[in-house]
Design a protein around this motif. Structure first.
Motif, PDB file in Angstrom:
ATOM      1  N   GLN A 149       0.829  -1.203   0.000  1.00 57.74           N
ATOM      2  CA  GLN A 149       0.000   0.000   0.000  1.00 57.74           C
ATOM      3  C   GLN A 149       0.867   1.258   0.000  1.00 57.74           C
ATOM      4  O   GLN A 149       0.589   2.223  -0.723  1.00 57.74           O
ATOM      5  N   ASP A 150       1.935   1.263   0.802  1.00 59.18           N
ATOM      6  CA  ASP A 150       2.837   2.413   0.836  1.00 59.18           C
ATOM      7  C   ASP A 150       3.483   2.647  -0.537  1.00 59.18           C
ATOM      8  O   ASP A 150       3.603   3.791  -0.991  1.00 59.18           O
ATOM      9  N   LEU A 151       3.913   1.579  -1.186  1.00 59.46           N
ATOM     10  CA  LEU A 151       4.515   1.713  -2.519  1.00 59.46           C
ATOM     11  C   LEU A 151       3.544   2.377  -3.488  1.00 59.46           C
ATOM     12  O   LEU A 151       3.929   3.255  -4.261  1.00 59.46           O
ATOM     13  N   HIS A 152       2.289   1.935  -3.426  1.00 61.77           N
ATOM     14  CA  HIS A 152       1.301   2.456  -4.366  1.00 61.77           C
ATOM     15  C   HIS A 152       0.903   3.893  -4.041  1.00 61.77           C
ATOM     16  O   HIS A 152       0.911   4.768  -4.908  1.00 61.77           O
ATOM     17  N   VAL A 193      -6.195  -5.858  -2.437  1.00 65.99           N
ATOM     18  CA  VAL A 193      -5.244  -5.816  -1.316  1.00 65.99           C
ATOM     19  C   VAL A 193      -5.054  -4.386  -0.828  1.00 65.99           C
ATOM     20  O   VAL A 193      -4.998  -4.134   0.384  1.00 65.99           O
ATOM     21  N   LEU A 194      -4.963  -3.442  -1.750  1.00 64.72           N
ATOM     22  CA  LEU A 194      -4.817  -2.037  -1.366  1.00 64.72           C
ATOM     23  C   LEU A 194      -6.006  -1.570  -0.532  1.00 64.72           C
ATOM     24  O   LEU A 194      -5.843  -0.909   0.498  1.00 64.72           O
ATOM     25  N   ASN A 195      -7.210  -1.927  -0.983  1.00 64.47           N
ATOM     26  CA  ASN A 195      -8.409  -1.526  -0.254  1.00 64.47           C
ATOM     27  C   ASN A 195      -8.437  -2.133   1.142  1.00 64.47           C
ATOM     28  O   ASN A 195      -8.817  -1.475   2.123  1.00 64.47           O
ATOM     29  N   MET A 196      -8.027  -3.394   1.244  1.00 63.71           N
ATOM     30  CA  MET A 196      -8.008  -4.052   2.541  1.00 63.71           C
ATOM     31  C   MET A 196      -7.015  -3.372   3.479  1.00 63.71           C
ATOM     32  O   MET A 196      -7.320  -3.097   4.640  1.00 63.71           O
ATOM     33  N   ALA A 197      -5.806  -3.106   2.985  1.00 67.21           N
ATOM     34  CA  ALA A 197      -4.771  -2.493   3.825  1.00 67.21           C
ATOM     35  C   ALA A 197      -5.213  -1.116   4.325  1.00 67.21           C
ATOM     36  O   ALA A 197      -4.964  -0.753   5.480  1.00 67.21           O
ATOM     37  N   ARG A 198      -5.881  -0.364   3.467  1.00 68.22           N
ATOM     38  CA  ARG A 198      -6.367   0.955   3.892  1.00 68.22           C
ATOM     39  C   ARG A 198      -7.416   0.820   4.993  1.00 68.22           C
ATOM     40  O   ARG A 198      -7.431   1.602   5.958  1.00 68.22           O
ATOM     41  N   LYS A 199      -8.288  -0.169   4.851  1.00 68.45           N
ATOM     42  CA  LYS A 199      -9.310  -0.379   5.876  1.00 68.45           C
ATOM     43  C   LYS A 199      -8.691  -0.867   7.184  1.00 68.45           C
ATOM     44  O   LYS A 199      -9.150  -0.506   8.270  1.00 68.45           O
ATOM     45  N   PHE A 200      -7.637  -1.691   7.082  1.00 69.16           N
ATOM     46  CA  PHE A 200      -6.962  -2.157   8.294  1.00 69.16           C
ATOM     47  C   PHE A 200      -6.529  -0.988   9.167  1.00 69.16           C
ATOM     48  O   PHE A 200      -6.590  -1.043  10.396  1.00 69.16           O
ATOM     49  N   ARG A 201      -6.075   0.076   8.517  1.00 69.64           N
ATOM     50  CA  ARG A 201      -5.556   1.246   9.251  1.00 69.64           C
ATOM     51  C   ARG A 201      -6.653   1.997   9.998  1.00 69.64           C
ATOM     52  O   ARG A 201      -6.363   2.811  10.867  1.00 69.64           O
ATOM     53  N   GLU A 202      -7.906   1.741   9.661  1.00 69.60           N
ATOM     54  CA  GLU A 202      -9.017   2.434  10.309  1.00 69.60           C
ATOM     55  C   GLU A 202      -9.411   1.780  11.633  1.00 69.60           C
ATOM     56  O   GLU A 202     -10.221   2.322  12.380  1.00 69.60           O
ATOM     57  N   THR A 203      -8.866   0.596  11.919  1.00 69.19           N
ATOM     58  CA  THR A 203      -9.260  -0.115  13.127  1.00 69.19           C
ATOM     59  C   THR A 203      -8.522   0.435  14.348  1.00 69.19           C
ATOM     60  O   THR A 203      -7.507   1.116  14.229  1.00 69.19           O
ATOM     61  N   LYS A 204      -9.022   0.089  15.518  1.00 69.16           N
ATOM     62  CA  LYS A 204      -8.389   0.532  16.772  1.00 69.16           C
ATOM     63  C   LYS A 204      -7.226  -0.364  17.168  1.00 69.16           C
ATOM     64  O   LYS A 204      -6.349   0.036  17.941  1.00 69.16           O
ATOM     65  N   GLY A 205      -7.220  -1.573  16.647  1.00 68.74           N
ATOM     66  CA  GLY A 205      -6.137  -2.500  16.945  1.00 68.74           C
ATOM     67  C   GLY A 205      -6.210  -3.701  16.029  1.00 68.74           C
ATOM     68  O   GLY A 205      -7.271  -4.008  15.468  1.00 68.74           O
TER      69      GLY A 205
END
Length: 478
Positions: A149-152, A193-205
């Motif tokens: 995700q960071d690369l993109h 995968v990009l969409n998933m990784a971005r959503k992961f960052r929205e979680t509290k943990g």
């Protein structure tokens, strides 16, 4: 303790074996540690998945503080790609999840989401509660997803533009495309995968089914990187009592376990490729020749690939009525004393048997953790999803596995499987069963002990679970 002290969590997961089994184990671990917690698990079932009824058998559940509410079955559109059907299933269930979770307020402390269910974060936001990601794969793979995700997003690059990826938290560069997960080899998969990784960052943990001693660099890298929620390695989350499969009590499996009882210690190589793993006839014959020529005892879980009319499902191997229809002529007769060919296998029970000395595996993360727990060497033969990455990590990063065929991929719409010949398989089996490989065996023994200590009082995962519960309860108090 008063009612005001009690809090509820909602777990949302897909009812596939690789997801729901460890999800239930996480729920059991949490309620065992804190009597204030109760958990409602919402499994999603669809004909596009290999449905697992694990958890519907309440003899598996030690407490009334865990309950199941099954979401409505999703009817797939056979004309659509399985992944689009999967997305549709998630979206269709949002309203049902919101209705169920809203009835738990004000005791609802948060929603714990399977990594495949991240669109449900929107429901948590609507309800005003935090969401936690339950990540059923390893920490290094999670780090790789964030790196892609960071690369993109920061450099405008895709992973396929590189020969190697230098992933934070990994000592060795990841070869592309040999060990890159299958979804990252084509445009639509990369976007997912990009969409998933971005959503992961929205979680509290992020709760990870690993333990720090297994992936120390990856865990520490995730913990130190800005923009990533706190990570909680709480594994290994394993159902060591087996999955309650109805066939476990049948005469067929009693005979298999009796046969194992009669074999010398660490003498049997076990071949099992997960709930979605299968091979075509040509590859089956190569495996058979390799087993026969190796001279090693074997137990082989051999299942029939999906039929053409089943291609709209995500993995649907079934049982052969007669294995002789795909095996070389006379194979079963010639190997009658040396081995057994079966269909579905009670994997946990088999890996825990003292006669098993090697495990040829697709490298699904649950299977990896089970093998490490029992101290069984792994022969890495990945098929799909993130398994190529897992195999690279096991063989190159951790030195815990033998390479059978890194980079192998099962046949799908993007890849045509390459046949691995009998000679290469035989060499892999011999290496896997070679007890003179002292360094690998020593590493495996050490990691087996670490996996057990992690969950004991004051172990790394035990302490992390305490921190996670404190975060959940603290959130509720606010």
């Amino acid at each position: 303790m008063t009612d005001t002290d009690r809090v509820e969590l909602v777990f949302i997961t897909v009812a596939a074996a690789g997801h729901i089994v460890s999800t239930v184990e996480l729920a059991k671990l949490l309620i065992d540690r804190d009597e204030r917690l109760s958990i409602t698990i919402l499994p999603m079932k669809s004909a596009i998945l290999n449905f697992s009824n694990y958890g519907t058998n309440h003899s598996n559940i030690p407490s009334s503080r865990i309950r199941f509410i099954h979401l409505p079955d999703h009817e797939p559109d056979p004309s659509l790609d399985p992944r689009k059907n999967f997305t549709s299933m998630i979206e269709d269930n949002k309203l049902h999840v919101k209705e169920i979770a809203s009835k738990l307020s004000p005791k609802l402390a948060g929603i714990v989401l399977d990594l495949m269910c991240t669109p449900m974060i929107d429901v948590a936001i609507e309800l005003g509660v935090p969401s936690y990601l339950y990540y059923a794969a390893g920490a290094a793979f999670l780090g790789m997803m964030f790196h892609v995700q960071d690369l993109h997003d920061e450099q405008g690059k895709e992973p396929t533009e590189f020969d190697e990826l230098v992933v934070p938290g990994m000592a060795n560069p990841l070869p592309v495309p040999k060990s890159l997960p299958s979804p990252l080899l084509y445009k639509e998969g990369i976007q997912t995968v990009l969409n998933m990784a971005r959503k992961f960052r929205e979680t509290k943990g992020i709760i990870i089914n690993t333990f720090t001693e297994l992936e120390p660099y990856a865990v520490n890298s995730l913990a130190s990187e800005d923009g990533i929620p706190p990570v909680y390695p709480v594994g290994p989350l394993l159902n060591l009592k087996g999955n309650g499969h109805n066939e476990l009590s049948s005469n067929k499996f009693k005979e298999v376990m009796q046969w194992l009882d009669d074999q010398p210690p660490s003498s049997v190589v076990f071949l099992c490729f997960g709930s979605m793993g299968s091979f075509d006839v040509e590859q089956v014959k190569e495996i058979a020749y390799a087993l026969e020529n190796s001279g090693h005892r074997f137990l082989w879980s051999l299942r029939r690939p999906p039929m053409e009319e089943e291609k709209h499902r995500i993995g649907s191997p079934t049982e052969y009525s007669d294995h002789q229809e795909v095996l070389p002529d006379g194979f079963l007769d010639r190997t009658a004393d040396a081995g057994r060919v079966i269909g579905w296998a009670p994997q946990v029970e088999v890996l825990g048997h003292p006669s098993v000395g090697g495990f040829v595996s697709h490298c699904g993360w649950n299977s990896v953790l089970e093998a490490i727990w029992h101290g069984v060497p792994i022969g890495a033969w990945p098929l799909y999803a993130e398994q190529q990455f897992n195999a690279f990590e096991l063989v190159v990063e951790l030195g815990l596995a033998v390479e059978f065929r890194l980079g192998y991929r099962s046949s799908d719409q993007h890849h045509k499987a390459v046949i691995v010949n009998a000679g290469d398989i035989e060499r892999g089996i011999r290496s896997l069963m070679d007890r003179s490989e002292e360094e690998r065996m020593k590493l495996l023994d050490v990691m087996r002990e670490y996996s057990k200590r992690a969950l004991e009082e004051d172990g790394s995962s035990y302490n992390t679970i305490g921190c996670l519960i404190q975060d959940i309860i603290g959130t509720n108090n606010h």
